[in-house]
Design a protein around this motif. Structure first.
Motif, PDB file in Angstrom:
ATOM      1  N   LEU A  94       0.199  -1.038  -0.354  1.00  0.00           N
ATOM      2  CA  LEU A  94       0.258  -0.151  -0.149  1.00  0.00           C
ATOM      3  C   LEU A  94       0.991   1.102   0.066  1.00  0.00           C
ATOM      4  O   LEU A  94       0.893   2.027  -0.453  1.00  0.00           O
ATOM      5  N   ASN A  95       1.663   1.250   1.140  1.00  0.00           N
ATOM      6  CA  ASN A  95       3.253   2.133   0.857  1.00  0.00           C
ATOM      7  C   ASN A  95       3.431   2.617  -0.918  1.00  0.00           C
ATOM      8  O   ASN A  95       3.604   3.187  -0.861  1.00  0.00           O
ATOM      9  N   MET A  96       3.809   1.401  -1.471  1.00  0.00           N
ATOM     10  CA  MET A  96       4.620   1.720  -2.909  1.00  0.00           C
ATOM     11  C   MET A  96       3.320   2.172  -3.797  1.00  0.00           C
ATOM     12  O   MET A  96       3.992   3.420  -4.280  1.00  0.00           O
ATOM     13  N   LEU A  97       1.966   1.948  -3.619  1.00  0.00           N
ATOM     14  CA  LEU A  97       1.335   2.068  -4.573  1.00  0.00           C
ATOM     15  C   LEU A  97       0.990   3.611  -4.439  1.00  0.00           C
ATOM     16  O   LEU A  97       0.569   4.328  -4.956  1.00  0.00           O
ATOM     17  N   LYS A  98       1.144   4.226  -3.166  1.00  0.00           N
ATOM     18  CA  LYS A  98       1.295   5.728  -2.579  1.00  0.00           C
ATOM     19  C   LYS A  98       1.842   6.340  -3.047  1.00  0.00           C
ATOM     20  O   LYS A  98       2.081   7.545  -3.239  1.00  0.00           O
ATOM     21  N   THR A  99       3.258   6.017  -2.830  1.00  0.00           N
ATOM     22  CA  THR A  99       4.552   6.281  -3.822  1.00  0.00           C
ATOM     23  C   THR A  99       4.727   6.923  -5.283  1.00  0.00           C
ATOM     24  O   THR A  99       5.422   7.669  -5.709  1.00  0.00           O
ATOM     25  N   VAL A 100       3.900   5.917  -6.443  1.00  0.00           N
ATOM     26  CA  VAL A 100       4.338   6.228  -7.484  1.00  0.00           C
ATOM     27  C   VAL A 100       3.487   6.236  -8.017  1.00  0.00           C
ATOM     28  O   VAL A 100       2.374   6.045  -9.457  1.00  0.00           O
ATOM     29  N   PRO A 101       1.860   7.231  -7.651  1.00  0.00           N
ATOM     30  CA  PRO A 101       0.528   7.422  -8.531  1.00  0.00           C
ATOM     31  C   PRO A 101       0.487   7.574 -10.005  1.00  0.00           C
ATOM     32  O   PRO A 101      -0.486   7.576 -10.719  1.00  0.00           O
ATOM     33  N   PRO A 102       1.793   8.044 -10.838  1.00  0.00           N
ATOM     34  CA  PRO A 102       2.003   8.048 -12.077  1.00  0.00           C
ATOM     35  C   PRO A 102       1.497   7.006 -13.256  1.00  0.00           C
ATOM     36  O   PRO A 102       0.961   6.747 -13.702  1.00  0.00           O
ATOM     37  N   TYR A 103       2.143   5.879 -12.050  1.00  0.00           N
ATOM     38  CA  TYR A 103       2.375   4.423 -12.991  1.00  0.00           C
ATOM     39  C   TYR A 103       1.378   3.647 -11.900  1.00  0.00           C
ATOM     40  O   TYR A 103       1.190   2.227 -12.640  1.00  0.00           O
ATOM     41  N   ALA A 104       1.039   3.668 -10.903  1.00  0.00           N
ATOM     42  CA  ALA A 104       0.329   2.603  -9.940  1.00  0.00           C
ATOM     43  C   ALA A 104      -0.483   1.937 -10.438  1.00  0.00           C
ATOM     44  O   ALA A 104      -0.473   0.408 -10.590  1.00  0.00           O
ATOM     45  N   ALA A 105      -2.149   2.214 -11.343  1.00  0.00           N
ATOM     46  CA  ALA A 105      -2.484   2.298 -12.265  1.00  0.00           C
ATOM     47  C   ALA A 105      -1.733   1.309 -13.464  1.00  0.00           C
ATOM     48  O   ALA A 105      -2.190  -0.330 -13.244  1.00  0.00           O
ATOM     49  N   GLN A 106      -1.316   1.210 -13.895  1.00  0.00           N
ATOM     50  CA  GLN A 106      -0.354   0.449 -14.863  1.00  0.00           C
ATOM     51  C   GLN A 106      -0.206  -0.745 -14.278  1.00  0.00           C
ATOM     52  O   GLN A 106       0.159  -1.588 -14.513  1.00  0.00           O
ATOM     53  N   VAL A 107       1.153   0.032 -13.326  1.00  0.00           N
ATOM     54  CA  VAL A 107       1.801  -1.691 -12.269  1.00  0.00           C
ATOM     55  C   VAL A 107       0.099  -2.721 -11.926  1.00  0.00           C
ATOM     56  O   VAL A 107       0.303  -3.835 -12.123  1.00  0.00           O
ATOM     57  N   VAL A 108      -0.747  -2.412 -11.590  1.00  0.00           N
ATOM     58  CA  VAL A 108      -1.973  -2.640 -11.178  1.00  0.00           C
ATOM     59  C   VAL A 108      -2.459  -3.575 -12.082  1.00  0.00           C
ATOM     60  O   VAL A 108      -2.630  -4.925 -12.253  1.00  0.00           O
ATOM     61  N   GLY A 109      -3.217  -2.548 -13.459  1.00  0.00           N
ATOM     62  CA  GLY A 109      -3.061  -3.833 -14.414  1.00  0.00           C
ATOM     63  C   GLY A 109      -2.070  -4.766 -15.096  1.00  0.00           C
ATOM     64  O   GLY A 109      -2.724  -5.492 -15.983  1.00  0.00           O
ATOM     65  N   GLN A 110      -0.655  -4.380 -15.291  1.00  0.00           N
ATOM     66  CA  GLN A 110      -0.374  -5.318 -16.009  1.00  0.00           C
ATOM     67  C   GLN A 110      -0.312  -6.690 -14.751  1.00  0.00           C
ATOM     68  O   GLN A 110      -0.144  -7.330 -15.552  1.00  0.00           O
ATOM     69  N   ALA A 111      -0.844  -6.557 -13.897  1.00  0.00           N
ATOM     70  CA  ALA A 111       0.007  -7.571 -12.212  1.00  0.00           C
ATOM     71  C   ALA A 111      -1.533  -8.517 -12.991  1.00  0.00           C
ATOM     72  O   ALA A 111      -1.263  -9.774 -13.340  1.00  0.00           O
ATOM     73  N   VAL A 119      -7.578 -13.181 -23.262  1.00  0.00           N
ATOM     74  CA  VAL A 119      -7.405 -11.842 -22.537  1.00  0.00           C
ATOM     75  C   VAL A 119      -7.531 -10.634 -22.750  1.00  0.00           C
ATOM     76  O   VAL A 119      -6.709  -9.862 -23.649  1.00  0.00           O
ATOM     77  N   SER A 120      -8.717  -9.824 -22.356  1.00  0.00           N
ATOM     78  CA  SER A 120      -8.738  -8.458 -22.399  1.00  0.00           C
ATOM     79  C   SER A 120      -7.439  -7.698 -22.228  1.00  0.00           C
ATOM     80  O   SER A 120      -7.160  -8.498 -21.098  1.00  0.00           O
ATOM     81  N   ALA A 121      -7.251  -6.435 -22.706  1.00  0.00           N
ATOM     82  CA  ALA A 121      -6.052  -5.979 -22.105  1.00  0.00           C
ATOM     83  C   ALA A 121      -6.819  -5.150 -21.121  1.00  0.00           C
ATOM     84  O   ALA A 121      -7.705  -5.054 -20.874  1.00  0.00           O
ATOM     85  N   PRO A 122      -5.424  -4.596 -20.010  1.00  0.00           N
ATOM     86  CA  PRO A 122      -6.087  -3.794 -18.970  1.00  0.00           C
ATOM     87  C   PRO A 122      -7.605  -2.968 -18.832  1.00  0.00           C
ATOM     88  O   PRO A 122      -7.356  -2.703 -20.125  1.00  0.00           O
ATOM     89  N   ILE A 123      -8.612  -2.651 -17.963  1.00  0.00           N
ATOM     90  CA  ILE A 123      -9.496  -1.802 -18.519  1.00  0.00           C
ATOM     91  C   ILE A 123      -9.407  -1.176 -17.139  1.00  0.00           C
ATOM     92  O   ILE A 123      -9.961  -1.661 -16.401  1.00  0.00           O
ATOM     93  N   TYR A 124      -8.812   0.097 -17.114  1.00  0.00           N
ATOM     94  CA  TYR A 124      -8.965   1.016 -16.519  1.00  0.00           C
ATOM     95  C   TYR A 124     -10.063   2.115 -16.365  1.00  0.00           C
ATOM     96  O   TYR A 124     -10.959   2.497 -17.159  1.00  0.00           O
TER      97      TYR A 124
END
Length: 134
Positions: A15-32, A61-66
């Motif tokens: 959770l702390n890591m996700l808070k410190t990287v907001p510019p690409y947090a959603a992209q990282v979660v989508g990739q995971a 499998v679809s690409a991530p949907i945000y």
């Protein structure tokens, strides 16, 4: 087929890591999520009943949907090439040559479910560490 979803409640480190990287947090979660869904899909491919091959070939499998602060992917079979996918998936009384079976997508998802949260947390942490090192 049913829609399944889950909420990832990670540890403090995640959770702390996700808070410190907001510019690409959603992209990282989508990739995971995409990587975990792809593993489930790949397992399902060995269980999809085959007659003509259309059903097996209709999956993906679809690409991530945000949207709305969330990320999702679709793991699917069917469409115009195999409109009967739901029937084959749901009717367990039909005979299928082993190892193929009904519930060919649900079964690998249910098997993966106990470890999804741990797998996702590990993937997210690893991806964030990779991005931070760039």
């Amino acid at each position: 087929m049913a829609d399944y979803s889950f909420t990832l409640d990670g540890g403090d480190e995640l959770l702390n890591m996700l808070k410190t990287v907001p510019p690409y947090a959603a992209q990282v979660v989508g990739q995971a999520i995409l990587e975990e869904a792809t593993n489930i899909f790949n397992k399902s491919q060995s269980w999809v009943p085959v007659d003509t091959g259309a059903l097996r070939g209709s999956g993906g499998v679809s690409a991530p949907i945000y949207s709305g602060g969330g990320v999702a992917v679709d793991v699917f079979y069917g469409g115009p090439a195999a409109s009967y996918a739901l029937i084959v998936h749901e009717i367990q009384e039909y005979y299928h040559n082993p190892p193929t079976q009904a519930k060919y997508l649900e079964q690998p998802f249910m098997e993966a479910l106990p470890n999804i949260q741990k797998n996702m947390a590990s993937r997210i942490i690893s991806l964030i560490q990779q991005k931070a090192g760039q």
